[in-house]
Design an enzyme around this catalytic site. Structure first.
Site, mmCIF file in Angstrom:
data_model
loop_
_atom_site.group_PDB
_atom_site.id
_atom_site.type_symbol
_atom_site.label_atom_id
_atom_site.label_comp_id
_atom_site.label_asym_id
_atom_site.label_seq_id
_atom_site.Cartn_x
_atom_site.Cartn_y
_atom_site.Cartn_z
ATOM 1 C CG HIS A 181 -0.238 -0.003 2.534
ATOM 2 N ND1 HIS A 181 0.210 1.126 3.158
ATOM 3 C CD2 HIS A 181 0.080 -1.028 3.358
ATOM 4 C CE1 HIS A 181 0.770 0.818 4.321
ATOM 5 N NE2 HIS A 181 0.718 -0.489 4.452
ATOM 6 C CG ASP A 182 -0.235 4.350 1.276
ATOM 7 O OD1 ASP A 182 -1.031 5.194 0.846
ATOM 8 O OD2 ASP A 182 -0.492 3.585 2.226
ATOM 9 N N GLY A 229 5.049 -1.232 2.442
ATOM 10 C CA GLY A 229 4.260 -0.038 2.182
ATOM 11 C C GLY A 229 5.124 1.199 2.027
#
Length: 292
Positions: free
Chosen positions: A138-139, A156
């Protein structure tokens, strides 16, 4: 990279007449499927997904959440796009995933959507190759022409600049930055930022020099490469305080754009610190200089 407007990622429920959707595929109401898209057997496309023209979705693919796939993206068997982040703080907020044009995502690779605690978006640029079983957390932000070999793991918030190659089985710690045109050796564990044009290897990874093959392939002259090597040796092999060597490198070589890029990267915002060089024997360093 340019990120599509967030309003587009909600989908407006249009399925172009030229799209080919296998009878066993499930396309939720609200999804936007562009012209000449193909969706294979047993795949699932969520209501907020947007597939631009020519996207190819293989069998058993899952696309969830606010996912925007650029023109000509190819998803192979079992790929998972836009699933919820592996973050215990995530509570189902409408975060996003964006994949740039012509990027290929191979079998069983996973790309998770962003989190509210991060940027709220995971982005993969154009013309990237995400090989079998690779994971983009994520991100993360991947720029263009990035290659992740088989089984690469990105924690992440990892940032990877243009034209980076990450070797098979490498693991990148969350919040690490990888500079442009660098190379990460297979099975490496990368805990710190890697300078542009750098080459790293090992567990835990250390700089081994510059990505000489990449520099030559992309048209750097012999003189430019020798100058970059001089800067590398000053910064990572020299004696004394690192900040003093940084200032010396700028004074002596700062007019060259590639050197400017390295210095700006080192001075940039970092949460993980800088990956430093491993020790090498003098003969080994002399051999590397001759190969340049």
């Amino acid at each position: 990279m340019t990120v599509p407007d967030s309003r587009l990622a909600a989908g407006d429920g249009r399925i172009h007449a030229s799209a080919e959707i296998h009878p066993t595929a499930i396309v939720a109401a609200g999804a936007t499927i562009g012209p000449d898209c193909r969706i294979g057997p047993f795949s699932q496309v969520g209501a907020a997904a947007v597939l631009e023209a020519g996207v190819s979705v293989g069998p058993h693919v899952v696309i969830e959440g606010h996912a925007h796939l650029g023109e000509g993206v190819q998803l192979s068997h079992g790929a998972s796009i836009g699933l919820a982040p592996q973050d215990l703080k995530y509570k189902g907020e409408p975060t996003r995933t964006v994949i740039g044009a012509r990027t290929m995502v191979r079998e069983h690779a996973t790309i998770h959507r962003g989190s509210v605690g991060g940027h709220g978006i995971t982005t993969v640029g154009a013309d990237c190759l995400i090989m079998v079983n690779a994971h983009v957390g994520h991100d993360c932000t991947l720029d263009h022409h990035v290659i992740l070999a088989n089984n690469v793991m990105l924690g992440g918030h990892v940032q990877i600049a243009d034209t980076v190659f990450v070797g098979g089985g490498a693991a990148l710690h969350q919040f690490v930055r990888i500079g442009r045109q660098s190379v990460i050796g297979g099975m490496s564990g990368v805990e710190a930022d890697v300078i542009p044009f750098g080459a790293v290897l090992g567990n835990r990874a250390r700089l081994t020099g510059l990505n000489l093959i990449g520099l030559k392939r992309r048209g750097f002259s012999r003189a430019d490469i020798h100058q970059l090597r001089a800067v590398y040796r000053l910064l990572f092999r020299g004696a004394g305080v690192f900040q003093h060597r940084l200032a010396q490198a700028e004074a002596e070589y700062g007019a060259q754009p590639a050197v400017q890029e390295i210095l700006a990267f080192i001075r940039g915002d970092s949460k993980r610190g800088l990956c430093r060089a491993r020790r090498v024997a003098p003969l080994e360093e002399d051999d590397a200089e001759a190969q340049a």
